[in-house]
Design a protein around this motif. Structure first.
Motif, PDB file in Angstrom:
ATOM      1  N   LYS A  58       0.816  -1.128  -0.061  1.00  0.00           N
ATOM      2  CA  LYS A  58       0.021   0.124  -0.014  1.00  0.00           C
ATOM      3  C   LYS A  58       0.961   1.175  -0.133  1.00  0.00           C
ATOM      4  CE  LYS A  58      -3.721   2.189   2.374  1.00  0.00           C
ATOM      5  NZ  LYS A  58      -4.514   2.257   3.636  1.00  0.00           N
ATOM      6  N   PHE A  59       0.604   2.237  -0.914  1.00  0.00           N
ATOM      7  CA  PHE A  59       1.439   3.386  -1.062  1.00  0.00           C
ATOM      8  C   PHE A  59       1.183   4.326   0.190  1.00  0.00           C
ATOM      9  CE2 PHE A  59       2.086   7.544  -2.426  1.00  0.00           C
ATOM     10  CZ  PHE A  59       3.407   7.722  -3.158  1.00  0.00           C
ATOM     11  N   ASP A  60       2.448   4.842   0.866  1.00  0.00           N
ATOM     12  CA  ASP A  60       2.256   5.858   1.680  1.00  0.00           C
ATOM     13  C   ASP A  60       2.952   7.128   1.159  1.00  0.00           C
ATOM     14  OD1 ASP A  60       4.461   4.646   2.025  1.00  0.00           O
ATOM     15  OD2 ASP A  60       4.159   3.765   4.011  1.00  0.00           O
ATOM     16  N   THR A  61       4.351   7.029   0.856  1.00  0.00           N
ATOM     17  CA  THR A  61       5.118   7.837   0.445  1.00  0.00           C
ATOM     18  C   THR A  61       5.880   7.422  -0.769  1.00  0.00           C
ATOM     19  OG1 THR A  61       6.922   7.935   1.994  1.00  0.00           O
ATOM     20  CG2 THR A  61       5.279   9.218   2.478  1.00  0.00           C
ATOM     21  N   HIS A  62       6.484   8.253  -1.564  1.00  0.00           N
ATOM     22  CA  HIS A  62       7.294   7.701  -2.739  1.00  0.00           C
ATOM     23  C   HIS A  62       8.678   7.112  -2.172  1.00  0.00           C
ATOM     24  CE1 HIS A  62       4.868  10.241  -5.302  1.00  0.00           C
ATOM     25  NE2 HIS A  62       5.396   9.329  -6.106  1.00  0.00           N
ATOM     26  N   ALA A  63       9.166   7.767  -0.977  1.00  0.00           N
ATOM     27  CA  ALA A  63      10.573   7.248  -0.556  1.00  0.00           C
ATOM     28  C   ALA A  63      10.445   5.775   0.347  1.00  0.00           C
ATOM     29  CB  ALA A  63      11.089   8.381   0.451  1.00  0.00           C
ATOM     30  N   THR A  64       9.359   5.746   0.779  1.00  0.00           N
ATOM     31  CA  THR A  64       9.324   4.501   1.485  1.00  0.00           C
ATOM     32  C   THR A  64       8.797   3.359   0.646  1.00  0.00           C
ATOM     33  OG1 THR A  64       6.936   5.097   2.097  1.00  0.00           O
ATOM     34  CG2 THR A  64       8.782   5.430   3.712  1.00  0.00           C
ATOM     35  N   GLN A  65       8.142   3.640  -0.644  1.00  0.00           N
ATOM     36  CA  GLN A  65       7.821   2.695  -1.370  1.00  0.00           C
ATOM     37  C   GLN A  65       9.405   2.327  -2.145  1.00  0.00           C
ATOM     38  OE1 GLN A  65       5.029   1.506  -1.332  1.00  0.00           O
ATOM     39  NE2 GLN A  65       4.086   0.970  -3.239  1.00  0.00           N
ATOM     40  N   TRP A  66       9.963   3.307  -2.561  1.00  0.00           N
ATOM     41  CA  TRP A  66      11.327   2.734  -3.405  1.00  0.00           C
ATOM     42  C   TRP A  66      12.229   2.085  -2.602  1.00  0.00           C
ATOM     43  CZ3 TRP A  66      11.921   2.954  -8.307  1.00  0.00           C
ATOM     44  CH2 TRP A  66      11.138   3.821  -9.302  1.00  0.00           C
ATOM     45  N   ASN A  67      12.354   2.464  -1.102  1.00  0.00           N
ATOM     46  CA  ASN A  67      13.212   1.779  -0.284  1.00  0.00           C
ATOM     47  C   ASN A  67      12.674   0.441  -0.113  1.00  0.00           C
ATOM     48  OD1 ASN A  67      15.243   3.850   0.163  1.00  0.00           O
ATOM     49  ND2 ASN A  67      13.784   5.029   1.828  1.00  0.00           N
ATOM     50  N   TYR A  68      11.587   0.112   0.111  1.00  0.00           N
ATOM     51  CA  TYR A  68      10.888  -0.862   0.143  1.00  0.00           C
ATOM     52  C   TYR A  68      11.146  -1.785  -1.301  1.00  0.00           C
ATOM     53  CZ  TYR A  68       7.632  -5.044  -0.079  1.00  0.00           C
ATOM     54  OH  TYR A  68       6.953  -6.392   0.174  1.00  0.00           O
ATOM     55  N   GLY A  69      11.383  -1.404  -2.312  1.00  0.00           N
ATOM     56  CA  GLY A  69      11.703  -1.995  -3.536  1.00  0.00           C
ATOM     57  C   GLY A  69      13.092  -2.312  -3.675  1.00  0.00           C
ATOM     58  N   LEU A  70      13.970  -1.359  -2.809  1.00  0.00           N
ATOM     59  CA  LEU A  70      15.521  -1.773  -2.959  1.00  0.00           C
ATOM     60  C   LEU A  70      15.753  -2.885  -2.016  1.00  0.00           C
ATOM     61  CD1 LEU A  70      17.182   1.850  -2.338  1.00  0.00           C
ATOM     62  CD2 LEU A  70      16.832   0.283  -4.550  1.00  0.00           C
ATOM     63  N   GLU A  71      14.865  -3.134  -0.872  1.00  0.00           N
ATOM     64  CA  GLU A  71      15.108  -4.300  -0.104  1.00  0.00           C
ATOM     65  C   GLU A  71      14.819  -5.778  -0.967  1.00  0.00           C
ATOM     66  OE1 GLU A  71      12.536  -3.687   3.197  1.00  0.00           O
ATOM     67  OE2 GLU A  71      13.189  -2.179   3.731  1.00  0.00           O
ATOM     68  N   GLN A  72      14.152  -5.680  -1.949  1.00  0.00           N
ATOM     69  CA  GLN A  72      13.670  -6.759  -2.790  1.00  0.00           C
ATOM     70  C   GLN A  72      14.642  -7.099  -3.835  1.00  0.00           C
ATOM     71  OE1 GLN A  72      11.158  -8.025  -0.998  1.00  0.00           O
ATOM     72  NE2 GLN A  72      11.086  -5.886  -0.208  1.00  0.00           N
ATOM     73  N   VAL A  73      15.732  -6.062  -4.135  1.00  0.00           N
ATOM     74  CA  VAL A  73      16.607  -6.233  -5.103  1.00  0.00           C
ATOM     75  C   VAL A  73      17.943  -7.043  -4.450  1.00  0.00           C
ATOM     76  CG1 VAL A  73      18.117  -5.201  -6.526  1.00  0.00           C
ATOM     77  CG2 VAL A  73      15.951  -4.189  -6.461  1.00  0.00           C
ATOM     78  N   THR A  74      18.288  -8.084  -5.212  1.00  0.00           N
ATOM     79  CA  THR A  74      19.425  -8.896  -4.758  1.00  0.00           C
ATOM     80  C   THR A  74      20.627  -8.454  -5.583  1.00  0.00           C
ATOM     81  OG1 THR A  74      19.042 -10.678  -6.280  1.00  0.00           O
ATOM     82  CG2 THR A  74      18.044 -10.600  -3.990  1.00  0.00           C
ATOM     83  N   SER A  75      20.878  -7.813  -6.699  1.00  0.00           N
ATOM     84  CA  SER A  75      21.765  -7.607  -7.327  1.00  0.00           C
ATOM     85  C   SER A  75      22.635  -6.342  -6.811  1.00  0.00           C
ATOM     86  CB  SER A  75      21.426  -7.088  -8.989  1.00  0.00           C
ATOM     87  OG  SER A  75      20.607  -5.943  -8.918  1.00  0.00           O
ATOM     88  N   GLU A  76      24.129  -6.311  -7.312  1.00  0.00           N
ATOM     89  CA  GLU A  76      24.728  -4.987  -6.909  1.00  0.00           C
ATOM     90  C   GLU A  76      24.063  -3.663  -7.303  1.00  0.00           C
ATOM     91  OE1 GLU A  76      29.554  -3.603  -7.173  1.00  0.00           O
ATOM     92  OE2 GLU A  76      28.703  -5.287  -8.075  1.00  0.00           O
ATOM     93  N   TRP A  77      23.815  -3.613  -8.398  1.00  0.00           N
ATOM     94  CA  TRP A  77      23.273  -2.171  -9.132  1.00  0.00           C
ATOM     95  C   TRP A  77      21.754  -2.370  -9.320  1.00  0.00           C
ATOM     96  CZ3 TRP A  77      26.288   1.918 -10.243  1.00  0.00           C
ATOM     97  CH2 TRP A  77      27.775   1.767 -10.287  1.00  0.00           C
ATOM     98  N   VAL A  78      20.920  -1.118  -9.275  1.00  0.00           N
ATOM     99  CA  VAL A  78      19.835  -1.037  -9.379  1.00  0.00           C
ATOM    100  C   VAL A  78      19.699   0.112 -10.650  1.00  0.00           C
ATOM    101  CG1 VAL A  78      17.594  -0.447  -8.286  1.00  0.00           C
ATOM    102  CG2 VAL A  78      19.288  -1.508  -7.185  1.00  0.00           C
ATOM    103  N   LEU A  79      18.588  -0.248 -11.389  1.00  0.00           N
ATOM    104  CA  LEU A  79      18.149   0.781 -12.521  1.00  0.00           C
ATOM    105  C   LEU A  79      16.538   1.121 -12.196  1.00  0.00           C
ATOM    106  CD1 LEU A  79      18.663   2.248 -14.971  1.00  0.00           C
ATOM    107  CD2 LEU A  79      17.593   0.098 -16.140  1.00  0.00           C
ATOM    108  N   SER A  80      16.536   2.403 -11.496  1.00  0.00           N
ATOM    109  CA  SER A  80      15.125   2.710 -10.928  1.00  0.00           C
ATOM    110  C   SER A  80      14.466   3.606 -12.159  1.00  0.00           C
ATOM    111  CB  SER A  80      15.328   3.454  -9.635  1.00  0.00           C
ATOM    112  OG  SER A  80      15.887   4.636  -9.992  1.00  0.00           O
TER     113      SER A  80
END
Length: 256
Positions: A58-80
């Motif tokens: 559930k969306f609350d703020t953009h920052a918390t949504q993106w940071n939650y997404g980072l937690e799901q990434v397992t690679s070294e680099w991210v392309l947001s």
């Protein structure tokens, strides 16, 4: 670099856009999508791509949504990427050629705004840091959007990303009004010496919409893009007008 990079995308009712975005990411082994419980065909489209991993929150703020997404990434680099970003072939080739054993922890990309698929000559979209090392980065809220903080050195890529949003105008108006309410909070609660010159002009209310119209058409050359350029300029002028109205409303309510 591509094999060490995971695209990260946020979605909410992005059926008009998401397929174009995913078609340019077929090189990725894994694509992480954070969906805010879409009610249109977004999820059905995502299921067509086997490398896509969907996490709903559930969306609350953009920052918390993106940071939650980072937690799901397992690679070294991210392309947001936003769901209406289309990575060009030139940018893909540039990322592929990047060296990973450098001191650079993040890369900015430049944008070309598209109107009904046509890239414009010049827009007001600033470069955004979209490629970065996961363990060196975090998001913070910044007005109606987010700001990425990367520890260490950053560089800028030469190729472009296309911002090609084809959602209906009614959805755009709905989103802009929500954004402007948040922008009013930012502009009225931040001291003038801590905001940009552009935001100081926005606080003047009356002149800001006309300045943005002149800026888009003349200074950025939108007039040479035909009706596409006029469409974009009027769109940005309307967004600034909504902000001006919200600022006036806020000031009058505060006095009462």
């Amino acid at each position: 670099m591509l094999e060490k990079t995971t695209p990260l995308i946020l979605t909410y009712n992005e059926a008009p856009n998401i397929q174009r975005t995913l078609q340019q990411l077929t090189w990725a082994k894994t694509i992480v999508v954070i969906d805010s419980y879409s009610t249109d065909e977004t999820l059905e489209i995502l299921k067509l791509y086997p490398q896509v991993q969907v996490f709903q929150r559930k969306f609350d703020t953009h920052a918390t949504q993106w940071n939650y997404g980072l937690e799901q990434v397992t690679s070294e680099w991210v392309l947001s990427l936003d769901a209406d970003y289309s990575v060009t072939n030139e940018l893909i080739a540039e990322i592929k050629a990047l060296q990973t054993d450098t001191e650079i922890n993040g890369y900015f990309a430049k944008f070309k705004y598209c109107v009904f698929g046509k890239p414009l000559r010049g827009t007001i979209l600033p470069p955004r840091q979209v490629l970065f090392r996961k363990d060196k980065s975090t998001y913070i809220d910044d007005g109606h959007t987010q700001l990425l903080q990367v520890n260490g050195k950053s560089a800028i890529l030469s190729a472009y990303i296309h911002h090609d949003d084809r959602k209906p105008l009614t959805r755009w108006l709905w989103a802009q009004d929500r954004y402007m309410i948040i922008e009013v909070k930012k502009l009225t609660q931040t001291p003038d010496n801590e905001i940009s010159i552009g935001d100081r002009i926005r606080k003047q209310k009356i002149i800001a919409p006309f300045i943005i119209l002149f800026y888009c058409l003349i200074l950025k050359g939108g007039i040479f893009d035909g009706w596409h350029g006029w469409y974009y300029a009027f769109q940005r002028m309307l967004a600034e007008t909504l902000l001006s109205i919200r600022l006036i409303e806020f000031e009058k309510l505060q006095k009462q």
